[in-house]
Motif scaffolding. Structure first.
Motif, PDB file in Angstrom:
ATOM      1  N   MET A  98      24.069  -6.156 -23.314  1.00 43.38           N
ATOM      2  CA  MET A  98      25.001  -5.607 -22.341  1.00 43.38           C
ATOM      3  C   MET A  98      24.601  -6.033 -20.932  1.00 43.38           C
ATOM      4  O   MET A  98      23.424  -5.975 -20.564  1.00 43.38           O
ATOM      5  N   HIS A  99      25.584  -6.449 -20.137  1.00 45.30           N
ATOM      6  CA  HIS A  99      25.341  -6.853 -18.758  1.00 45.30           C
ATOM      7  C   HIS A  99      26.661  -6.736 -18.006  1.00 45.30           C
ATOM      8  O   HIS A  99      27.686  -6.337 -18.582  1.00 45.30           O
ATOM      9  N   ASN A 135      24.015  -3.866  -9.814  1.00 44.14           N
ATOM     10  CA  ASN A 135      25.073  -2.933 -10.193  1.00 44.14           C
ATOM     11  C   ASN A 135      25.435  -2.997 -11.667  1.00 44.14           C
ATOM     12  O   ASN A 135      26.516  -2.557 -12.063  1.00 44.14           O
ATOM     13  N   GLY A 136      24.546  -3.542 -12.494  1.00 45.12           N
ATOM     14  CA  GLY A 136      24.826  -3.669 -13.921  1.00 45.12           C
ATOM     15  C   GLY A 136      24.346  -2.482 -14.728  1.00 45.12           C
ATOM     16  O   GLY A 136      23.738  -1.540 -14.200  1.00 45.12           O
ATOM     17  N   PRO A 137      24.597  -2.491 -16.027  1.00 49.35           N
ATOM     18  CA  PRO A 137      24.180  -1.389 -16.898  1.00 49.35           C
ATOM     19  C   PRO A 137      22.666  -1.297 -17.020  1.00 49.35           C
ATOM     20  O   PRO A 137      21.958  -2.302 -16.994  1.00 49.35           O
ATOM     21  N   ARG A 138      22.178  -0.094 -17.152  1.00 52.12           N
ATOM     22  CA  ARG A 138      20.743   0.170 -17.297  1.00 52.12           C
ATOM     23  C   ARG A 138      20.372   0.517 -18.736  1.00 52.12           C
ATOM     24  O   ARG A 138      19.238   0.367 -19.154  1.00 52.12           O
ATOM     25  N   SER A 139      21.294   1.070 -19.476  1.00 50.11           N
ATOM     26  CA  SER A 139      21.062   1.532 -20.834  1.00 50.11           C
ATOM     27  C   SER A 139      21.211   0.377 -21.821  1.00 50.11           C
ATOM     28  O   SER A 139      22.090  -0.474 -21.662  1.00 50.11           O
ATOM     29  N   SER A 140      20.372   0.357 -22.846  1.00 51.38           N
ATOM     30  CA  SER A 140      20.424  -0.705 -23.849  1.00 51.38           C
ATOM     31  C   SER A 140      21.316  -0.298 -25.026  1.00 51.38           C
ATOM     32  O   SER A 140      21.427   0.886 -25.345  1.00 51.38           O
ATOM     33  N   PRO A 141      21.958  -1.254 -25.690  1.00 48.67           N
ATOM     34  CA  PRO A 141      22.741  -0.917 -26.884  1.00 48.67           C
ATOM     35  C   PRO A 141      21.841  -0.384 -27.993  1.00 48.67           C
ATOM     36  O   PRO A 141      20.644  -0.698 -28.056  1.00 48.67           O
ATOM     37  N   VAL A 142      22.425   0.419 -28.873  1.00 53.22           N
ATOM     38  CA  VAL A 142      21.744   0.856 -30.102  1.00 53.22           C
ATOM     39  C   VAL A 142      22.681   0.596 -31.272  1.00 53.22           C
ATOM     40  O   VAL A 142      23.900   0.763 -31.162  1.00 53.22           O
TER      41      VAL A 142
END
Length: 469
Positions: A98-99, A135-142
């Motif tokens: 994710m980015h 300004n990108g996502p901080r959380s990683s996919p699961v």
């Protein structure tokens, strides 16, 4: 030869323009470059998927074996990524990353060995970091392999459940709209946790619901627990006294500052205990994930806070075993091995150190600041720089430790209560903000470069390396 002081770069005082690389054609964001094919796995190699943040056991400990100690390892492929701090998740022949590119958060599904894109999902995002970080996502996919689903959390608290095979939306929840979740200091950052039939989120809803459990298949709320605000630490599962529990290190933007450790029964959302533990500094974060071992839980935070070990009693009350101001982890998660905790203490690059702590007493056994001299060339001029790991991240694997330094160095280390020993080292890229823990799956290592390389000029990238021996 130009000599640049360690304080200049590690303290962030050297302007990026001072290390500008010569002009060169840059890869477009989203472009994938293939460099080679991986070596075959050794016949007796132990391997695993990496479906969750911190790995298959949620503790940054890998069971993979037959890994090469030669650094740098061969680069197999790279993705020119957008902004963000996420790391990938991998199951089988699917890697999900994710980015953000432009005004959209992007979920890319790639082949783990070739980087070939299998599908892309995107949606609008207008998040802007109030402190000037990206300004990108901080959380990683699961990834939920049993259901064939993948979950992502955007920086603006938009939660998606996607079909792993196609990227089709299965369900969606906007936590800002549904629960009033606020931006907090650095956006929504905690990675959700799959626990049985539940997807558990460190949400920090202001009217109750610090932690919210959703039905993993359909997105319906099942329970909510706690009253503290959100943090940047992801929920982790654990077995204490033979029972499953979820531990959440909560606490973000609140006045007065509040937060700490929650022990939650995932079967019904009942809170066993709350252990208040957060910096009294208003603008601070709880970002290091809880470490569960021997019916005990270790938590740590920077900003003049430190670390604490809590013993869970048989009746699921708690008792504080020790606290220390000498082991304050900013965002990296400590690793427990053989009665000791290893991690990077320190709030800033210039004051960080690698430390070993006796888990029984909380005493620091040793402390070191690994440094070395790098020689580099920019525009025909040679320079030298004393660099180090700074606020690194540790991954235990194959009997030793992989370390990603904050400025893009990769090291194999041997860590014991007697000290640390460097086995091998390579400078993968000269880029700040290397904060995402490397991901290891089937002998391949995935490293995220979050900022432009100050020497080579390469853009932010997701890099796949061959670590197979």
């Amino acid at each position: 030869m130009t000599v640049i002081s360690r304080r200049a770069l590690l303290g962030g005082l050297l302007a990026p323009a001072a290390l500008a690389a010569p002009a060169r054609a840059q890869a477009e964001a989203g472009e994938i470059l293939l460099h080679g094919a991986p070596r075959p796995l050794a016949g007796d190699a132990v391997t695993h998927d990496w479906p969750y943040f911190l790995g298959p056991t949620h503790d940054a400990v890998s069971t993979e074996t037959r890994l090469s100690r030669t650094l740098p390892p061969p680069l197999l492929w790279e993705l020119a990524k957008g902004s963000g701090y996420a790391s990938p998740a991998i199951v089988g022949d699917r890697l999900v990353f994710m980015h953000r590119i432009g005004g959209h958060e992007i979920v890319d599904c790639l082949h783990p060995e070739t980087g070939a894109r299998q599908w892309t999902f995107r949606y609008p995002s207008a998040y802007e970091d109030r402190y000037g970080y990206n300004n990108g996502p901080r959380s990683s996919p699961v990834i939920d392999p049993a259901r064939g689903l993948v979950y992502t959390m955007g920086a603006e608290a938009v939660l998606h459940c996607l079909a792993l095979a196609s990227g089709a939306v299965v369900w969606r929840r906007d936590l800002r709209r549904d629960y009033g979740v606020r931006q907090d200091f650095f956006g929504v950052s905690a990675t959700p946790l799959i626990e049985g039939d539940l997807l558990i989120v460190n949400a920090g809803a202001p009217d109750g619901g610090c932690v919210i459990a959703f039905d993993a298949a359909g997105g319906r709320e099942v329970w909510r627990a706690g009253t503290w605000g959100p943090s940047y630490a992801s929920p982790v599962p654990g077995v204490v006294h033979g029972a499953r529990r979820v531990f959440v290190f909560a606490g973000g933007e609140s006045s007065p500052p509040s937060g700490g450790l929650l022990s939650i029964n995932p079967a019904n959302g009942a809170v066993d205990f709350e252990f208040p533990f957060r910096s009294r500094t208003y603008e601070s974060v709880n970002a290091s994930c809880p470490v569960v071992f021997d019916d005990r839980v270790f938590v740590s935070a920077s900003y003049r806070t430190g670390g604490a070990l809590v013993a869970v009693q048989p009746d699921f009350t708690h008792e504080v075993v020790w606290t220390t101001r000498e082991f304050a982890l900013h965002y990296n998660t400590a690793i427990h091995r053989d009665g000791h905790l290893y991690g990077f203490d320190g709030r800033n690059m210039g004051d960080s150190s690698l430390a070993c702590v006796d888990a029984a007493s909380g005493q620091v056994v040793w402390r070191a600041a690994p440094t070395w001299t790098e020689t580099f060339e920019i525009g025909g001029r040679r320079g030298q720089q004393i660099l180090g790991t700074a606020r690194g991240s540790l991954l235990a694997a194959d009997g030793q430790f992989l370390c990603l330094g904050e400025l893009g160095h990769l090291l194999w280390m041997d860590l014991t209560p007697r000290g640390y020993r460097e086995i091998s080292r390579a400078w993968l890229f000269a880029a700040r903000e290397s904060w995402a823990l490397p991901v290891l799956s089937r002998g391949l290592l995935y490293v995220v470069q979050n900022a432009r390389d100050l020497i080579r000029g390469t853009p932010p990238r997701l890099l796949c390396y061959d670590l197979r021996a």
